[in-house]
Write an enzyme that holds these catalytic residues in place. Structure first.
Site, PDB file in Angstrom:
ATOM      1  N   CYS A  55       0.836  -1.202   0.000  1.00  0.00           N
ATOM      2  CA  CYS A  55       0.000   0.000   0.000  1.00  0.00           C
ATOM      3  C   CYS A  55       0.871   1.252   0.000  1.00  0.00           C
ATOM      4  O   CYS A  55       0.610   2.207  -0.740  1.00  0.00           O
ATOM      5  CB  CYS A  55      -0.914  -0.019   1.221  1.00  0.00           C
ATOM      6  N   CYS A  56       1.918   1.262   0.819  1.00  0.00           N
ATOM      7  CA  CYS A  56       2.838   2.409   0.850  1.00  0.00           C
ATOM      8  C   CYS A  56       3.526   2.605  -0.494  1.00  0.00           C
ATOM      9  O   CYS A  56       3.728   3.737  -0.945  1.00  0.00           O
ATOM     10  CB  CYS A  56       3.886   2.215   1.944  1.00  0.00           C
ATOM     11  N   CYS A  79      -0.723   8.636   6.968  1.00  0.00           N
ATOM     12  CA  CYS A  79      -2.106   8.364   6.590  1.00  0.00           C
ATOM     13  C   CYS A  79      -2.949   8.160   7.854  1.00  0.00           C
ATOM     14  O   CYS A  79      -2.477   7.609   8.850  1.00  0.00           O
ATOM     15  CB  CYS A  79      -2.187   7.134   5.706  1.00  0.00           C
ATOM     16  N   CYS A 121      -3.223   4.731   9.568  1.00  0.00           N
ATOM     17  CA  CYS A 121      -1.938   4.169   9.971  1.00  0.00           C
ATOM     18  C   CYS A 121      -1.216   5.024  11.011  1.00  0.00           C
ATOM     19  O   CYS A 121      -0.028   4.812  11.275  1.00  0.00           O
ATOM     20  CB  CYS A 121      -1.036   3.991   8.756  1.00  0.00           C
ATOM     21  N   CYS A 134       8.040   3.895   5.525  1.00  0.00           N
ATOM     22  CA  CYS A 134       7.096   3.563   4.455  1.00  0.00           C
ATOM     23  C   CYS A 134       7.805   3.157   3.178  1.00  0.00           C
ATOM     24  O   CYS A 134       7.214   2.548   2.297  1.00  0.00           O
ATOM     25  CB  CYS A 134       6.183   4.761   4.173  1.00  0.00           C
TER      26      CYS A 134
END
Length: 273
Positions: free
Chosen positions: A139-140, A222, A225, A250
């Site tokens: 995702c990062c 985010c 997170c 990240c």
């Protein structure tokens, strides 16, 4: 008053093909030239020494707001960009708007590729990054690392708000580091600032800050997170808190070996008189 150009040893290389430039040696030159300067003079001197594109990436944290202030008040032609992951806190978007208005600057956004996000969500679910470290890193990569590559495309210098005391993993950060994979130099003007110094400077200068800092959100990424930290916890403990890893990153500042990049040439230069 106009300042005399500072000799960093880089001028002879200006205009040379990218493949002919020795990035570690150029990073070492910058460390020698600006290692003992204050943050403002580091930025001014860097802009004088480098003819190419300089990009500063902001996530609107405390350090980034200090750097925007220094860049804007000095009128430096340095591009300010941000990575809008699509999962940021509402307070970040409000601060983005306030910062542009306060300093009269335009902060250019870079967004994730929609097809990559759509595929990730189909395969993992909307909050699938909680499931595993690999899913979170994926995702990062989609929301941050790939957009960063586009933001830095063609840049000669990448300015960041890294501080060496933010975490143990960042303790070895140098003022200038060769990012050979990206073909540029990363410049960290606030590496020797503490959070207390940055906060005191911000308050004295009236710099707009994220109100979440006062609620314990010290390092803000985010929204899903990031959590507030408890007293005594490290600054970055609130990032990806469900992972058992002290060196949480990240991927933006991580090299191919999985570690934070530190140029050997810059390290050696710091040791020389």
């Amino acid at each position: 008053m106009a300042r005399d150009p500072i000799d960093t040893g880089l001028s002879a290389q200006q205009g040379a093909p990218a493949e002919a430039i020795d990035l570690p040696e150029r990073a070492a030159d910058l460390v020698r030239a600006f290692g003992k300067s204050d943050a403002r003079d580091r930025l001014i001197g860097l802009r004088q020494a480098v003819s190419g594109r300089i990009v500063f990436t902001t996530s609107f944290g405390l350090e980034d707001q200090v750097l925007i202030h220094l860049i804007a008040r000095a009128g430096l032609p340095i591009e300010i960009v941000t990575l809008d992951t699509g999962r940021l806190f509402p307070e970040v978007y409000s601060l983005w708007q306030e910062t542009e208005r306060h300093y009269g600057v335009v902060i250019r956004p870079f967004y994730p590729r929609h097809d990559a996000i759509e595929l990730f969500v189909r395969q993992n679910g909307i909050n699938g990054f909680y499931a595993s470290r690999d899913a979170r890193k994926s995702c990062c990569d989609i929301r941050k690392v790939e957009p960063l590559g586009r933001a830095l495309d063609g840049a000669e210098i990448w300015i960041t708000g890294l501080r060496s005391d933010q975490s143990a993993a960042r303790g070895g950060v140098a003022l200038a580091e060769a990012e050979t994979e990206r073909g540029l130099i990363k410049f960290n003007p606030l590496l020797d600032w503490s959070r207390e110094v940055a906060l005191s400077f911000s308050k004295a200068e009236g710099i707009p800050l994220n109100p979440l800092h006062d609620k314990g959100f010290i390092s803000i990424g985010c929204q899903p997170c990031t959590r507030a930290i408890a007293p005594g916890e490290p600054e970055r403990a609130g990032r990806w808190w469900w992972e058992d890893d002290a060196a949480k990153e990240c991927g933006l500042h991580v090299g191919p070996d999985g570690n934070l990049v530190r140029a050997k040439a810059a390290t050696a230069a710091e040791a020389r008189p």
